[in-house]
Design a protein around this motif. Structure first.
Motif, mmCIF file in Angstrom:
data_model
loop_
_atom_site.group_PDB
_atom_site.id
_atom_site.type_symbol
_atom_site.label_atom_id
_atom_site.label_comp_id
_atom_site.label_asym_id
_atom_site.label_seq_id
_atom_site.Cartn_x
_atom_site.Cartn_y
_atom_site.Cartn_z
ATOM 1 N N ASN A 134 9.945 -34.752 -2.521
ATOM 2 C CA ASN A 134 10.478 -33.617 -3.273
ATOM 3 C C ASN A 134 11.854 -33.936 -3.863
ATOM 4 O O ASN A 134 12.798 -34.182 -3.116
ATOM 5 C CB ASN A 134 10.579 -32.394 -2.356
ATOM 6 C CG ASN A 134 11.026 -31.150 -3.103
ATOM 7 O OD1 ASN A 134 10.933 -31.088 -4.324
ATOM 8 N ND2 ASN A 134 11.498 -30.164 -2.374
ATOM 9 N N PRO A 135 11.980 -33.945 -5.202
ATOM 10 C CA PRO A 135 13.278 -34.239 -5.809
ATOM 11 C C PRO A 135 14.244 -33.055 -5.728
ATOM 12 O O PRO A 135 15.431 -33.206 -6.017
ATOM 13 C CB PRO A 135 12.919 -34.555 -7.262
ATOM 14 C CG PRO A 135 11.691 -33.751 -7.514
ATOM 15 C CD PRO A 135 10.933 -33.733 -6.215
ATOM 16 N N TYR A 136 13.710 -31.885 -5.357
ATOM 17 C CA TYR A 136 14.546 -30.682 -5.312
ATOM 18 C C TYR A 136 14.969 -30.399 -3.868
ATOM 19 O O TYR A 136 14.702 -29.331 -3.312
ATOM 20 C CB TYR A 136 13.766 -29.492 -5.869
ATOM 21 C CG TYR A 136 13.089 -29.775 -7.187
ATOM 22 C CD1 TYR A 136 13.815 -29.895 -8.356
ATOM 23 C CD2 TYR A 136 11.710 -29.957 -7.251
ATOM 24 C CE1 TYR A 136 13.203 -30.172 -9.572
ATOM 25 C CE2 TYR A 136 11.077 -30.224 -8.463
ATOM 26 C CZ TYR A 136 11.823 -30.338 -9.608
ATOM 27 O OH TYR A 136 11.201 -30.612 -10.801
ATOM 28 N N ASP A 137 15.656 -31.376 -3.253
ATOM 29 C CA ASP A 137 16.040 -31.206 -1.849
ATOM 30 C C ASP A 137 17.547 -31.283 -1.621
ATOM 31 O O ASP A 137 18.011 -31.310 -0.496
ATOM 32 C CB ASP A 137 15.327 -32.245 -0.974
ATOM 33 C CG ASP A 137 15.661 -33.686 -1.373
ATOM 34 O OD1 ASP A 137 16.362 -33.870 -2.392
ATOM 35 O OD2 ASP A 137 15.230 -34.606 -0.664
ATOM 36 N N VAL A 197 22.018 -30.875 -6.784
ATOM 37 C CA VAL A 197 21.063 -31.293 -7.811
ATOM 38 C C VAL A 197 20.310 -30.084 -8.355
ATOM 39 O O VAL A 197 20.110 -29.946 -9.560
ATOM 40 C CB VAL A 197 20.072 -32.324 -7.237
ATOM 41 C CG1 VAL A 197 18.974 -32.622 -8.253
ATOM 42 C CG2 VAL A 197 20.805 -33.605 -6.852
ATOM 43 N N ILE A 198 19.899 -29.199 -7.458
ATOM 44 C CA ILE A 198 19.150 -28.001 -7.855
ATOM 45 C C ILE A 198 19.979 -27.141 -8.798
ATOM 46 O O ILE A 198 19.481 -26.642 -9.813
ATOM 47 C CB ILE A 198 18.731 -27.194 -6.616
ATOM 48 C CG1 ILE A 198 17.715 -27.989 -5.790
ATOM 49 C CG2 ILE A 198 18.147 -25.841 -7.015
ATOM 50 C CD1 ILE A 198 17.475 -27.429 -4.417
ATOM 51 N N TYR A 255 13.994 -22.490 -2.286
ATOM 52 C CA TYR A 255 14.130 -23.505 -3.319
ATOM 53 C C TYR A 255 15.598 -23.909 -3.491
ATOM 54 O O TYR A 255 15.929 -25.105 -3.533
ATOM 55 C CB TYR A 255 13.571 -22.997 -4.644
ATOM 56 C CG TYR A 255 13.962 -23.829 -5.842
ATOM 57 C CD1 TYR A 255 13.563 -25.164 -5.941
ATOM 58 C CD2 TYR A 255 14.741 -23.294 -6.868
ATOM 59 C CE1 TYR A 255 13.925 -25.944 -7.036
ATOM 60 C CE2 TYR A 255 15.102 -24.063 -7.964
ATOM 61 C CZ TYR A 255 14.694 -25.379 -8.040
ATOM 62 O OH TYR A 255 15.061 -26.152 -9.125
ATOM 63 N N LEU A 256 16.487 -22.932 -3.568
ATOM 64 C CA LEU A 256 17.904 -23.215 -3.773
ATOM 65 C C LEU A 256 18.517 -23.944 -2.582
ATOM 66 O O LEU A 256 19.540 -24.623 -2.711
ATOM 67 C CB LEU A 256 18.669 -21.915 -4.044
ATOM 68 C CG LEU A 256 18.278 -21.187 -5.341
ATOM 69 C CD1 LEU A 256 19.022 -19.870 -5.462
ATOM 70 C CD2 LEU A 256 18.555 -22.066 -6.559
ATOM 71 N N ASN A 257 17.883 -23.822 -1.423
ATOM 72 C CA ASN A 257 18.358 -24.506 -0.221
ATOM 73 C C ASN A 257 17.670 -25.851 0.002
ATOM 74 O O ASN A 257 17.871 -26.502 1.035
ATOM 75 C CB ASN A 257 18.158 -23.627 1.010
ATOM 76 C CG ASN A 257 19.136 -22.463 1.053
ATOM 77 O OD1 ASN A 257 20.309 -22.631 0.708
ATOM 78 N ND2 ASN A 257 18.677 -21.294 1.451
ATOM 79 N N GLY A 258 16.830 -26.264 -0.971
ATOM 80 C CA GLY A 258 16.227 -27.588 -0.895
ATOM 81 C C GLY A 258 14.908 -27.665 -0.174
ATOM 82 O O GLY A 258 14.500 -28.749 0.269
#
Length: 261
Positions: free
Chosen positions: A153-156, A160-161, A214-217
């Motif tokens: 997962n690149p959204y971690d 970055v998010i 999501y915002l917390n990865g």
């Protein structure tokens, strides 16, 4: 009243027949707009694809200048490989968003692809060396020992998010023609996911995924996309462009075919 002669009647009948045939052909072969109910059903059946259209909505990997120097067969092979890699990335991200699981077998990936995308794929193609080499660009890694494909997962990472735009596609209209659908989407780019969180928290919209996760990865942008509507998007992002997507009816499934350039 005098009877019409055969010389007059035959041309009239011929003209009526030709006109009727032309009308039927137009009705059959011309795109017709779906009704409101049909469009709602279409939207439901293609929503998983719409959440991840940005995977497929990108510029050609090969420039026009380069294409002039490369054999046509090589270009076609490269495009087919990139399309399959995109399909694998789609399957892995959709599975991760819906289940939280990051591992799939080749057969499981093929099954997801065939339910959503019009692409020729089987387990053997999944093990092609050129495909395995290109997986990293789709955040996927092949574990040979497990014979599994693993999504990274690149959204971690929170920073970055916060800096990663979220692209949303909202269905605008759909036309149908000969077993294909031509859907037009309004494409929006959300620069700040926190703006989306603040605005959508005011709405009572049913959703399966947590934006906070999501915002917390611990999630994917799908958590934001599923609460975006034509009503609240105007307060979150400005309209970017229109995108036309072609779908294909295959049994009970509506499959993504291509984005028209």
């Amino acid at each position: 009243m005098k009877k019409l002669s055969k010389k007059i009647i035959i041309p009239i009948i011929t003209a009526v027949c030709i006109g009727s045939l032309t009308l039927v052909c137009l009705l059959i072969f011309s795109p017709h707009k779906l009704s409101e109910l049909e469009q709602i059903s279409f939207n439901e059946k293609t929503q998983d694809i719409a959440y991840f259209l940005d995977i497929f909505d990108k510029k050609d990997e090969i420039s026009d200048e380069a294409k002039a120097e490369i054999p046509k067969e090589q270009i076609e092979e490269t495009e087919k490989r990139e399309r399959l890699l995109d399909a694998v990335g789609f399957a892995m991200q959709l599975n991760y968003a819906n289940t939280g699981g990051n591992e799939l077998s080749a057969d499981e990936i093929v099954d997801i692809i065939k339910k959503h995308l019009d692409i020729d794929v089987d387990s053997d193609k999944m093990h092609d060396e050129m495909i395995l080499q290109g997986l990293s660009s789709r955040y996927v890694q092949y574990d040979e020992e497990k014979d599994k494909y693993i999504f990274r997962n690149p959204y971690d990472v929170k920073k970055v998010i916060a800096l990663t735009p979220v692209t949303v596609y909202l269905l605008k209209s759909v036309k149908s023609k000969g077993g294909e659908y031509y859907a037009v989407y309004d494409k929006y780019v959300i620069d700040n996911p926190y703006t989306a969180l603040n605005r959508t928290s005011q709405d009572d919209i049913l959703h399966e995924h947590s934006i906070n996760d999501y915002l917390n990865g611990h999630g994917t942008p799908m958590s934001i996309k599923e609460v975006i509507t034509p009503e609240n998007i105007v307060d979150i992002a400005s309209e970017s462009s229109e995108v036309e997507v072609v779908y294909k009816l295959e049994g009970n499934n509506i499959l993504f075919k291509e984005i028209k350039k």
